[in-house]
Write a protein that holds these residues in place. Structure first.
Motif, PDB file in Angstrom:
ATOM      1  N   ASP A   1      19.666  11.030 -15.901  1.00  0.00           N
ATOM      2  CA  ASP A   1      21.117  10.846 -15.756  1.00  0.00           C
ATOM      3  C   ASP A   1      21.493  10.827 -14.276  1.00  0.00           C
ATOM      4  OD1 ASP A   1      21.364  10.662 -18.544  1.00  0.00           O
ATOM      5  OD2 ASP A   1      21.455  12.840 -18.721  1.00  0.00           O
ATOM      6  N   ASP A   2      22.218  11.824 -13.780  1.00  0.00           N
ATOM      7  CA  ASP A   2      22.684  11.785 -12.394  1.00  0.00           C
ATOM      8  C   ASP A   2      21.720  12.458 -11.417  1.00  0.00           C
ATOM      9  OD1 ASP A   2      23.115  14.328 -13.386  1.00  0.00           O
ATOM     10  OD2 ASP A   2      25.043  14.608 -12.384  1.00  0.00           O
ATOM     11  N   LYS A   3      20.553  12.878 -11.893  1.00  0.00           N
ATOM     12  CA  LYS A   3      19.556  13.504 -11.014  1.00  0.00           C
ATOM     13  C   LYS A   3      18.371  12.555 -10.852  1.00  0.00           C
ATOM     14  CE  LYS A   3      20.729  18.214 -12.481  1.00  0.00           C
ATOM     15  NZ  LYS A   3      20.208  19.451 -13.112  1.00  0.00           N
ATOM     16  N   SER A   4      17.728  12.626  -9.687  1.00  0.00           N
ATOM     17  CA  SER A   4      16.571  11.772  -9.456  1.00  0.00           C
ATOM     18  C   SER A   4      15.544  12.482  -8.588  1.00  0.00           C
ATOM     19  CB  SER A   4      16.989  10.457  -8.789  1.00  0.00           C
ATOM     20  OG  SER A   4      17.522  10.691  -7.503  1.00  0.00           O
ATOM     21  N   ALA A   5      14.324  11.998  -8.669  1.00  0.00           N
ATOM     22  CA  ALA A   5      13.226  12.522  -7.847  1.00  0.00           C
ATOM     23  C   ALA A   5      12.328  11.357  -7.470  1.00  0.00           C
ATOM     24  CB  ALA A   5      12.429  13.578  -8.610  1.00  0.00           C
ATOM     25  N   SER A   6      11.877  11.353  -6.214  1.00  0.00           N
ATOM     26  CA  SER A   6      11.026  10.272  -5.723  1.00  0.00           C
ATOM     27  C   SER A   6       9.851  10.836  -4.940  1.00  0.00           C
ATOM     28  CB  SER A   6      11.820   9.316  -4.822  1.00  0.00           C
ATOM     29  OG  SER A   6      12.874   8.692  -5.521  1.00  0.00           O
ATOM     30  N   LEU A   7       8.768  10.084  -4.964  1.00  0.00           N
ATOM     31  CA  LEU A   7       7.581  10.446  -4.200  1.00  0.00           C
ATOM     32  C   LEU A   7       7.079   9.189  -3.515  1.00  0.00           C
ATOM     33  CD1 LEU A   7       5.590  12.744  -3.543  1.00  0.00           C
ATOM     34  CD2 LEU A   7       4.255  12.049  -5.539  1.00  0.00           C
ATOM     35  N   VAL A   8       6.913   9.254  -2.196  1.00  0.00           N
ATOM     36  CA  VAL A   8       6.415   8.132  -1.410  1.00  0.00           C
ATOM     37  C   VAL A   8       5.050   8.505  -0.868  1.00  0.00           C
ATOM     38  CG1 VAL A   8       6.808   6.632   0.569  1.00  0.00           C
ATOM     39  CG2 VAL A   8       8.756   7.465  -0.767  1.00  0.00           C
ATOM     40  N   LEU A   9       4.051   7.668  -1.157  1.00  0.00           N
ATOM     41  CA  LEU A   9       2.684   7.936  -0.724  1.00  0.00           C
ATOM     42  C   LEU A   9       2.189   6.765   0.108  1.00  0.00           C
ATOM     43  CD1 LEU A   9       1.349   9.292  -4.126  1.00  0.00           C
ATOM     44  CD2 LEU A   9       1.866  10.650  -2.093  1.00  0.00           C
ATOM     45  N   ASP A  10       2.182   6.945   1.412  1.00  0.00           N
ATOM     46  CA  ASP A  10       1.709   5.905   2.325  1.00  0.00           C
ATOM     47  C   ASP A  10       0.290   6.271   2.737  1.00  0.00           C
ATOM     48  OD1 ASP A  10       1.558   3.739   3.941  1.00  0.00           O
ATOM     49  OD2 ASP A  10       3.097   4.380   5.366  1.00  0.00           O
ATOM     50  N   ILE A  11      -0.644   6.059   1.821  1.00  0.00           N
ATOM     51  CA  ILE A  11      -2.009   6.559   2.015  1.00  0.00           C
ATOM     52  C   ILE A  11      -3.051   5.452   1.914  1.00  0.00           C
ATOM     53  CG2 ILE A  11      -1.518   8.921   1.299  1.00  0.00           C
ATOM     54  CD1 ILE A  11      -2.438   8.190  -1.498  1.00  0.00           C
ATOM     55  N   GLY A  12      -2.611   4.217   2.067  1.00  0.00           N
ATOM     56  CA  GLY A  12      -3.560   3.119   2.015  1.00  0.00           C
ATOM     57  C   GLY A  12      -4.044   2.846   0.603  1.00  0.00           C
ATOM     58  N   MET A  13      -5.266   2.337   0.506  1.00  0.00           N
ATOM     59  CA  MET A  13      -5.805   1.886  -0.780  1.00  0.00           C
ATOM     60  C   MET A  13      -6.383   3.042  -1.601  1.00  0.00           C
ATOM     61  SD  MET A  13      -4.957  -1.215  -0.609  1.00  0.00           S
ATOM     62  CE  MET A  13      -5.802  -1.905  -2.030  1.00  0.00           C
ATOM     63  N   LYS A  14      -5.551   4.029  -1.910  1.00  0.00           N
ATOM     64  CA  LYS A  14      -5.984   5.145  -2.738  1.00  0.00           C
ATOM     65  C   LYS A  14      -5.039   5.341  -3.918  1.00  0.00           C
ATOM     66  CE  LYS A  14      -8.111   7.686   1.102  1.00  0.00           C
ATOM     67  NZ  LYS A  14      -8.132   8.961   1.855  1.00  0.00           N
ATOM     68  N   GLN A  15      -4.357   4.267  -4.310  1.00  0.00           N
ATOM     69  CA  GLN A  15      -3.346   4.386  -5.348  1.00  0.00           C
ATOM     70  C   GLN A  15      -3.934   4.816  -6.686  1.00  0.00           C
ATOM     71  OE1 GLN A  15      -1.474   0.540  -5.245  1.00  0.00           O
ATOM     72  NE2 GLN A  15      -0.181   1.071  -3.514  1.00  0.00           N
ATOM     73  N   SER A  16      -5.132   4.338  -6.999  1.00  0.00           N
ATOM     74  CA  SER A  16      -5.733   4.659  -8.289  1.00  0.00           C
ATOM     75  C   SER A  16      -6.001   6.154  -8.434  1.00  0.00           C
ATOM     76  CB  SER A  16      -7.038   3.881  -8.485  1.00  0.00           C
ATOM     77  OG  SER A  16      -7.981   4.232  -7.496  1.00  0.00           O
ATOM     78  N   GLN A  17      -6.174   6.835  -7.297  1.00  0.00           N
ATOM     79  CA  GLN A  17      -6.463   8.269  -7.332  1.00  0.00           C
ATOM     80  C   GLN A  17      -5.199   9.122  -7.450  1.00  0.00           C
ATOM     81  OE1 GLN A  17      -8.850   9.215  -3.851  1.00  0.00           O
ATOM     82  NE2 GLN A  17      -9.864   7.232  -3.941  1.00  0.00           N
TER      83      GLN A  17
ATOM     84  N   THR B   1       0.809  -1.222   0.000  1.00  0.00           N
ATOM     85  CA  THR B   1       0.000   0.000   0.000  1.00  0.00           C
ATOM     86  C   THR B   1       0.843   1.273   0.000  1.00  0.00           C
ATOM     87  OG1 THR B   1      -0.190  -0.164   2.415  1.00  0.00           O
ATOM     88  CG2 THR B   1      -1.988  -1.078   1.105  1.00  0.00           C
ATOM     89  N   LYS B   2       2.122   1.172   0.408  1.00  0.00           N
ATOM     90  CA  LYS B   2       3.011   2.329   0.301  1.00  0.00           C
ATOM     91  C   LYS B   2       3.493   2.427  -1.144  1.00  0.00           C
ATOM     92  CE  LYS B   2       6.026   3.374   3.498  1.00  0.00           C
ATOM     93  NZ  LYS B   2       7.244   3.349   4.375  1.00  0.00           N
ATOM     94  N   LEU B   3       2.991   3.407  -1.856  1.00  0.00           N
ATOM     95  CA  LEU B   3       3.298   3.596  -3.270  1.00  0.00           C
ATOM     96  C   LEU B   3       4.558   4.446  -3.418  1.00  0.00           C
ATOM     97  CD1 LEU B   3       2.299   3.334  -6.256  1.00  0.00           C
ATOM     98  CD2 LEU B   3       0.979   5.415  -5.855  1.00  0.00           C
ATOM     99  N   ILE B   4       5.522   3.962  -4.215  1.00  0.00           N
ATOM    100  CA  ILE B   4       6.767   4.697  -4.427  1.00  0.00           C
ATOM    101  C   ILE B   4       6.982   4.890  -5.922  1.00  0.00           C
ATOM    102  CG2 ILE B   4       9.232   4.850  -3.920  1.00  0.00           C
ATOM    103  CD1 ILE B   4       8.824   2.789  -1.718  1.00  0.00           C
ATOM    104  N   ILE B   5       7.165   6.137  -6.337  1.00  0.00           N
ATOM    105  CA  ILE B   5       7.395   6.474  -7.748  1.00  0.00           C
ATOM    106  C   ILE B   5       8.697   7.252  -7.822  1.00  0.00           C
ATOM    107  CG2 ILE B   5       6.450   7.596  -9.803  1.00  0.00           C
ATOM    108  CD1 ILE B   5       4.183   7.181  -6.858  1.00  0.00           C
ATOM    109  N   SER B   6       9.593   6.842  -8.700  1.00  0.00           N
ATOM    110  CA  SER B   6      10.869   7.549  -8.855  1.00  0.00           C
ATOM    111  C   SER B   6      11.198   7.717 -10.323  1.00  0.00           C
ATOM    112  CB  SER B   6      12.014   6.775  -8.182  1.00  0.00           C
ATOM    113  OG  SER B   6      11.834   6.690  -6.793  1.00  0.00           O
ATOM    114  N   ALA B   7      11.883   8.800 -10.625  1.00  0.00           N
ATOM    115  CA  ALA B   7      12.376   9.047 -11.983  1.00  0.00           C
ATOM    116  C   ALA B   7      13.831   9.469 -11.890  1.00  0.00           C
ATOM    117  CB  ALA B   7      11.549  10.125 -12.670  1.00  0.00           C
ATOM    118  N   LYS B   8      14.580   9.238 -12.954  1.00  0.00           N
ATOM    119  CA  LYS B   8      15.967   9.692 -13.004  1.00  0.00           C
ATOM    120  C   LYS B   8      16.239  10.337 -14.344  1.00  0.00           C
ATOM    121  CE  LYS B   8      19.324   6.750 -13.640  1.00  0.00           C
ATOM    122  NZ  LYS B   8      20.276   5.607 -13.511  1.00  0.00           N
TER     123      LYS B   8
END
Length: 226
Positions: A20-36, A11-18
């Motif tokens: 080259d040498d830069k990256s960004a991540s977003l962690v959403l620990d919001i339960g069963m709301k991933q589709s939203q 249920t903890k959704l993690i999205i990351s992009a890179k």
């Protein structure tokens, strides 16, 4: 390389992009709301790196085991990008991803996800060796496996829960359970690029999530059929 990876196995959704040498991540620990939130989260991390979906060299995701809904959601989202821009998608075992940060230690790594009903999705790894294949195991089965090792590392989103079971059931067992688990998406980048460097094929259009048990809906359907 430019890439987008998603871990939606729990249920903890993690999205990351890179980029080259830069990256960004977003962690959403919001339960069963991933589709939203998934599509907006993808746009967010790409925007932070001044990327568009068309810029990406590859996509990667946790292919399972884990949440039926979460896995289907990430497959749908990344396949839409792949279809639009021809970007290859690589699927990685969620359990392998959770263990990967510890592969340089000379210890077995038990990677686990709570599968409810006193069961865990689990795999045990040591470097490139699979000591216990990813499976849907009872607590008792796993404790017998744990007892084989003088020491080991416990990893994964439910490492703390399983380590507490070890303390209760086999208090003499030595193990390490890091309080803070590293971002699984960092391992997704590493493991996907290993596949690319080895020339392994990406997912086919017909490939889907790896499920280790039937869904509640399938179980109910089979019960009615009987």
């Amino acid at each position: 390389m430019k890439a987008l990876v998603v871990d939606s196995a729990v249920t903890k959704l993690i999205i990351s992009a890179k980029n080259d040498d830069k990256s960004a991540s977003l962690v959403l620990d919001i339960g069963m709301k991933q589709s939203q939130t998934l599509l907006g989260a993808i746009d967010y991390v790409l925007e932070k790196l001044e990327l568009t979906a068309a810029d990406l060299d590859y996509l990667a995701l946790t292919s399972g085991p884990g949440s039926f809904t979460g896995l289907r959601l990430s497959y749908s989202a990344l396949k839409a990008i792949s279809l639009a821009f021809g970007t290859p998608i690589y699927g990685l075992s969620a359990l392998k991803c959770y263990s990967n940060a510890y592969i340089k230690f000379d210890l077995p790594v038990l990677s686990c996800i709570d599968a409810n009903k006193e069961r865990f999705y689990c795999g045990i790894y040591k470097a490139d060796e699979v000591l216990l294949a990813d499976g849907d195991y009872t607590t008792e089965e796993l404790l017998k496996q744990v007892a084989k090792y003088e020491n080991l590392i416990i990893s994964g989103p439910d490492a703390l829960k399983f380590s507490n079971i070890i303390k209760e059931k086999i208090p003499q067992q030595k193990f390490i359970c890091p309080e803070l688990q590293p971002l699984s998406t960092e391992s997704l980048f590493i493991l996907a690029e290993e596949k690319i460097n080895k020339g392994e094929k990406p997912l086919e259009d017909y490939d889907g999530p790896v499920y280790l048990r039937a869904s509640e809906a399938e179980i109910l359907h089979n019960q009615k059929a009987e």
